[in-house]
Design an enzyme around this catalytic site. Structure first.
Site, mmCIF file in Angstrom:
data_model
loop_
_atom_site.group_PDB
_atom_site.id
_atom_site.type_symbol
_atom_site.label_atom_id
_atom_site.label_comp_id
_atom_site.label_asym_id
_atom_site.label_seq_id
_atom_site.Cartn_x
_atom_site.Cartn_y
_atom_site.Cartn_z
ATOM 1 N N SER A 109 25.571 40.691 44.564
ATOM 2 C CA SER A 109 25.265 41.559 43.441
ATOM 3 C C SER A 109 23.756 41.571 43.227
ATOM 4 C CB SER A 109 25.965 41.073 42.174
ATOM 5 O OG SER A 109 25.325 39.897 41.713
ATOM 6 N N LYS A 110 23.331 42.263 42.199
ATOM 7 C CA LYS A 110 21.911 42.388 41.867
ATOM 8 C C LYS A 110 21.191 41.038 41.824
ATOM 9 C CE LYS A 110 19.282 45.975 40.548
ATOM 10 N NZ LYS A 110 18.972 46.330 41.797
ATOM 11 N N ARG A 111 21.918 40.022 41.341
ATOM 12 C CA ARG A 111 21.355 38.682 41.245
ATOM 13 C C ARG A 111 20.734 38.188 42.543
ATOM 14 N NH1 ARG A 111 26.140 36.842 39.366
ATOM 15 N NH2 ARG A 111 26.603 36.158 41.464
ATOM 16 N N GLY A 147 19.307 39.899 44.945
ATOM 17 C CA GLY A 147 18.244 40.712 45.537
ATOM 18 C C GLY A 147 18.602 42.163 45.320
#
Ligand code: GLU
Length: 518
Positions: free
Chosen positions: A258-260, A262
């Site tokens: 997920s966004k976490r 990268g």
């Protein structure tokens, strides 16, 4: 056995920007088709009109082009089995025809449940801990008269697949082997929705057959739908393609990507300064193992090695540090002309600026991004005003960067009239007893010259050190570097001196002298 002629398809739904998972899917098929000298088809699955996002199709094509993912047939390319966009195939009546074939065989049926009735059914299943889904309801075994009445009354209608009951549904997955389901746990999926549009289950499988797909390669999230697809192929009497369900992608923490972890949007990697070839090499190794401990691979090597036995059932891991390492390595492998054109294209791309100036959650992040873009803009200006100088500055930093974005910060001192001074470095190196003498002599030596070579700069500084009786050249090199660049780290000192040239160096030495004795 006759050689199999492989046909695969990448079938994105234009519902959002292509992300790392989509691209991995596309890459696997690209390499699989190339390995087998087969055909990779691009098909747009746009039958879900409620989730259609305008502009995404263009972004899909741009992402695929950027990475050099090739198709031999399909949307935007052409071929004999088009159209390759499902909404157009719907218009041509392709799905209506095959729906009728199934209805005539009794393998599908019309269902007229209202949304309230479906909600009630669901609630009942939940309360009684039964499998959730449509297992027949009122309509699986309705009489022709009941169906006719419902149609006459204009009730909302869907077409569902009749999953056989009391059987075991078996598929043979190329990665996981045999997988089986009790058919009583598999509900009757909708094939045609109330708005007349086909679902993924129906459109994708019909198209896979009509387009001669030999391998349905797709993400693991589709495994639970596979029994439905197997039944559908069987109901038509069509030969099933080989199912290849590729592993999910997790972050290093074992959680779903997920966004976490990268950036997730593919083109953001371009904007962040990653090279297409590095990203490709990195992504293809997520869930695929070429054998041995090979990691850095040329495109030809990947094509040569990529095949089903290397695909792993365990989740693939997305490791940002590894991508950074690979990208730096790829940057160092570029020839200077290729490097320079990559950097020039990068700083000139409108999305680069937009990416760095895009909102970030906190102040700290925003300041950092603004500084990164500020340095890149400086480099962009440098390229416009003195291309040769800028290109040489870029070449000098090739060894030291990880991404193309790093070239901004790395080359900034070449373009700043007065590069900011690192205070600690000044305190340490301008305090050595010979600093003022060094700067004054260097200035005098530069006086009247229009250029200096790398060798001349080295010879001058070495001679100065020897005259002072210094054993090492460090105490000469460090103060000079701080005076000329403001920093203690950077490209080779003699090289950067030669590039800065006598005029710029003289101005910077004046500033350093003023700093020592204001
Ligand atoms: N349109 C589907 C998706 O984007 C394709 C899945 C498949 O490859 O079959 O998820």
């Amino acid at each position: 056995m006759a050689p199999m002629s492989v046909r695969v398809r990448y079938a994105p739904s234009p519902t959002g920007s292509p992300h790392v998972g989509n691209i991995r899917d596309a890459l696997f098929k690209h390499y699989f088709a190339k390995h087998h000298r087969g055909v990779n088809i691009l098909r747009i699955e746009d039958t879900d009109r409620t989730r259609y996002v305008p502009g995404v199709e263009e972004e899909i094509v741009e992402s695929l082009n950027w990475l050099g993912i090739e198709f031999q047939e399909g949307y935007g390319i052409g071929g004999d089995l088009g159209p390759y966009r499902q909404s157009e195939r719907k218009e041509q009546g392709i799905y209506a025809h095959w729906t009728q074939v199934l209805l005539d065989k009794g393998a599908a049926y019309k269902a007229f449940d209202t949304s309230e009735e479906l909600a009630e059914m669901r609630e009942f299943q939940q309360i009684n801990k039964r499998p959730i889904g449509y297992f027949g309801g009122m309509w699986r075994d309705a009489t022709p008269a009941q169906v006719e009445t419902a149609e006459r009354e204009g009730k909302p209608m869907v077409v569902r697949l009749r999953i056989p009951r009391n059987e075991t549904i078996v598929i043979q997955d190329a990665i996981r082997g045999r997988i089986e389901w009790d058919s009583n746990t598999v509900d009757d999926p909708v094939l045609i929705k109330g708005d007349g549009m086909p679902t993924y289950h129906f459109a994708a499988m019909v198209d896979d057959h009509l387009m001669g797909i030999t391998h349905i390669m797709r993400g693991e999230e589709w495994i639970s739908s596979a029994p439905k697809h197997a039944v559908l192929f069987d109901a038509f009497g069509w030969e099933r393609p080989v199912f290849v369900h590729c592993p999910v992608i997790n972050g290093k923490d074992g959680k779903k990507l997920s966004k976490r972890h990268g950036d997730t949007r593919c083109l953001d990697y371009r904007s962040a300064g990653y090279l297409a070839q590095a990203l490709k090499n990195f992504i293809v190794l997520i869930g695929w193992a070429p054998g041995g401990d090979r990691e850095l691979m040329t495109d030809e090597e990947i094509v040569e090695a990529f095949d089903i036995p290397g695909l792993q059932p365990a989740p693939g891991v997305f490791d940002m540090e590894k991508l950074r390492w690979m990208n730096g390595t790829y940057i160092r492998q570029l020839s200077v002309p290729d490097l320079v054109s990559a950097v020039e294209a990068y700083v000139g791309h409108p999305e680069t600026e937009a990416y760095w100036l895009r909102d970030v959650a906190d102040d700290e992040g925003r300041k950092k991004n603004e500084a990164t873009w500020g340095a890149l803009a400086l480099l962009r200006g440098g390229i416009t005003s003195d291309r040769e100088y800028a290109d040489r500055a870029i070449a000098l930093d090739q060894e030291r960067v990880v991404t193309l974005a790093d070239f901004g910060e790395a080359t900034a001192f070449f373009f700043q009239e007065e590069p900011p001074m690192d205070e600690k470095a000044v305190a340490k190196w301008f305090a050595v007893p010979h600093a003022a003498g060094l700067f004054t002599e260097l200035k005098a030596w530069l006086g009247g010259r229009s250029s200096v070579t790398v060798e001349e700069c080295e010879a001058f500084l070495r001679a100065f050190g020897e005259r002072l009786g210094l054993e090492k050249i460090g105490p000469v090199v460090h103060p000079t570097r701080v005076a000329l660049t403001g920093k203690t780290v950077g490209p080779g000192l003699f090289e950067l001196m030669s590039l800065l040239g006598p005029e710029r160096m003289t101005r910077r030495l004046d500033r350093a002298l003023a700093e020592i004795a204001p």
